[in-house]
Design a protein around this motif. Structure first.
Motif, PDB file in Angstrom:
ATOM      1  N   ASP A 270       0.779  -1.216  -0.098  1.00 25.90           N
ATOM      2  CA  ASP A 270      -0.130   0.007  -0.041  1.00 25.90           C
ATOM      3  C   ASP A 270       0.928   1.345   0.104  1.00 25.90           C
ATOM      4  N   ASP A 271       2.116   1.273  -0.366  1.00 26.85           N
ATOM      5  CA  ASP A 271       2.815   2.381  -0.352  1.00 26.85           C
ATOM      6  C   ASP A 271       2.994   2.834  -1.711  1.00 26.85           C
ATOM      7  N   GLY A 272       2.192   4.062  -1.966  1.00 26.09           N
ATOM      8  CA  GLY A 272       1.993   4.809  -3.113  1.00 26.09           C
ATOM      9  C   GLY A 272       2.392   6.308  -2.929  1.00 26.09           C
ATOM     10  N   GLY A 273       1.926   6.850  -4.257  1.00 24.51           N
ATOM     11  CA  GLY A 273       2.124   8.382  -4.189  1.00 24.51           C
ATOM     12  C   GLY A 273       3.668   8.921  -4.129  1.00 24.51           C
ATOM     13  N   GLU A 274       3.608  10.002  -3.520  1.00 22.85           N
ATOM     14  CA  GLU A 274       5.058  10.555  -3.674  1.00 22.85           C
ATOM     15  C   GLU A 274       5.980   9.976  -2.769  1.00 22.85           C
ATOM     16  N   ARG A 275       7.363   9.947  -3.285  1.00 19.60           N
ATOM     17  CA  ARG A 275       8.510   9.314  -2.704  1.00 19.60           C
ATOM     18  C   ARG A 275       9.784  10.262  -2.669  1.00 19.60           C
ATOM     19  N   PRO A 276       9.909  10.723  -1.444  1.00 26.68           N
ATOM     20  CA  PRO A 276      10.915  11.776  -1.427  1.00 26.68           C
ATOM     21  C   PRO A 276      12.431  11.285  -1.496  1.00 26.68           C
ATOM     22  N   ILE A 277      13.303  12.086  -2.185  1.00 25.49           N
ATOM     23  CA  ILE A 277      14.604  11.797  -2.435  1.00 25.49           C
ATOM     24  C   ILE A 277      15.348  11.706  -1.299  1.00 25.49           C
ATOM     25  N   THR A 278      15.150  12.768  -0.381  1.00 23.49           N
ATOM     26  CA  THR A 278      15.923  13.088   0.921  1.00 23.49           C
ATOM     27  C   THR A 278      14.974  12.952   2.071  1.00 23.49           C
ATOM     28  N   LEU A 279      15.510  12.489   3.258  1.00 26.92           N
ATOM     29  CA  LEU A 279      14.882  12.493   4.506  1.00 26.92           C
ATOM     30  C   LEU A 279      15.747  12.790   5.533  1.00 26.92           C
ATOM     31  N   HIS A 280      15.490  13.610   6.463  1.00 24.77           N
ATOM     32  CA  HIS A 280      16.390  13.827   7.586  1.00 24.77           C
ATOM     33  C   HIS A 280      17.746  14.061   7.331  1.00 24.77           C
ATOM     34  N   ASP A 281      17.952  14.781   6.018  1.00 22.91           N
ATOM     35  CA  ASP A 281      19.479  15.155   5.712  1.00 22.91           C
ATOM     36  C   ASP A 281      20.092  13.757   5.105  1.00 22.91           C
ATOM     37  N   THR A 282      19.337  12.608   4.742  1.00 25.62           N
ATOM     38  CA  THR A 282      19.880  11.712   3.962  1.00 25.62           C
ATOM     39  C   THR A 282      19.332  11.335   2.754  1.00 25.62           C
TER      40      THR A 282
END
Length: 204
Positions: free
Chosen positions: A92-104
């Protein structure tokens, strides 16, 4: 060498989801036990343990709502070249997928990657069990001799026989630990099952 300091000291507290399996293992890199709640995450952990480029990691390091829902990040991974956040995708993982998260940088693990890594994970699951069962004594003293002996591809069985001294498991644990540390190589483990004929090679 520059001192490497892990970003996270341990996983956040999380109760096992209802109906989820409990998978446990001992991490040589972390020198502690860890608990995981699905086979996909367990497979990722095996890969991190077997990758010499991974200096440290942490399972379930933090939570994030950057994916449109409150979600535990599966792994923080520390390399000499930088950090990554590993996110194991589910149905059920869909939609936007960030390229970075918490500076990683975010590394997404999908079913295709898990399938591609299946043989590698199967082999290393067995190899890590041998490493963890070793006493950490005599196999360490033979490491230098084993590395010097491997000047070209040599079958695992022959290498074990050369250093077994009556107990092939001691030699096997030593060889597997050298592979885990990247001091020896066995490229065929990615595509072929581990056997006594598996070629062990020097690193470049």
């Amino acid at each position: 060498m520059k001192h490497f300091s892990p970003r996270y000291g341990g996983p956040i507290v999380q109760t096992r989801p209802k109906g989820a399996r409990l998978l446990e293992g001992f991490s040589q890199k972390l020198q502690r036990r860890l608990q995981l709640f699905d086979y996909a995450s367990f497979s990722v952990w095996i890969g991190l343990e077997a990758d010499p480029a991974v200096r440290s990691f942490c399972e379930r390091p933090t939570r994030s709502n950057a994916f449109g829902k409150d979600r535990v990040i599966d792994f923080w991974v520390g390399h000499s070249s930088g950090d990554e956040s590993f996110y194991v995708l589910d149905a059920d993982d869909g939609g936007e997928r960030p390229i970075t998260l918490h500076d990683t940088t975010v590394h997404y693990v999908d079913d295709a990657q898990l399938a591609a890594d299946a043989m590698w994970v199967t082999n290393w699951r067995s190899m890590l069990a041998v490493i963890n069962a070793s006493t950490g004594g005599s196999e360490k003293t033979m490491s230098k001799s084993v590395r010097e002996f491997v000047q070209g591809p040599i079958a695992l069985g022959r290498l074990e026989a050369e250093f077994s001294c009556g107990d092939p498991m001691v030699a096997r644990a030593c060889i597997f630990e050298l592979l885990r540390q990247g001091k020896l190589a066995a490229p065929s483990l990615r595509t072929q099952a581990l056997t006594l004929f598996t070629p062990i090679e020097p690193t470049c």
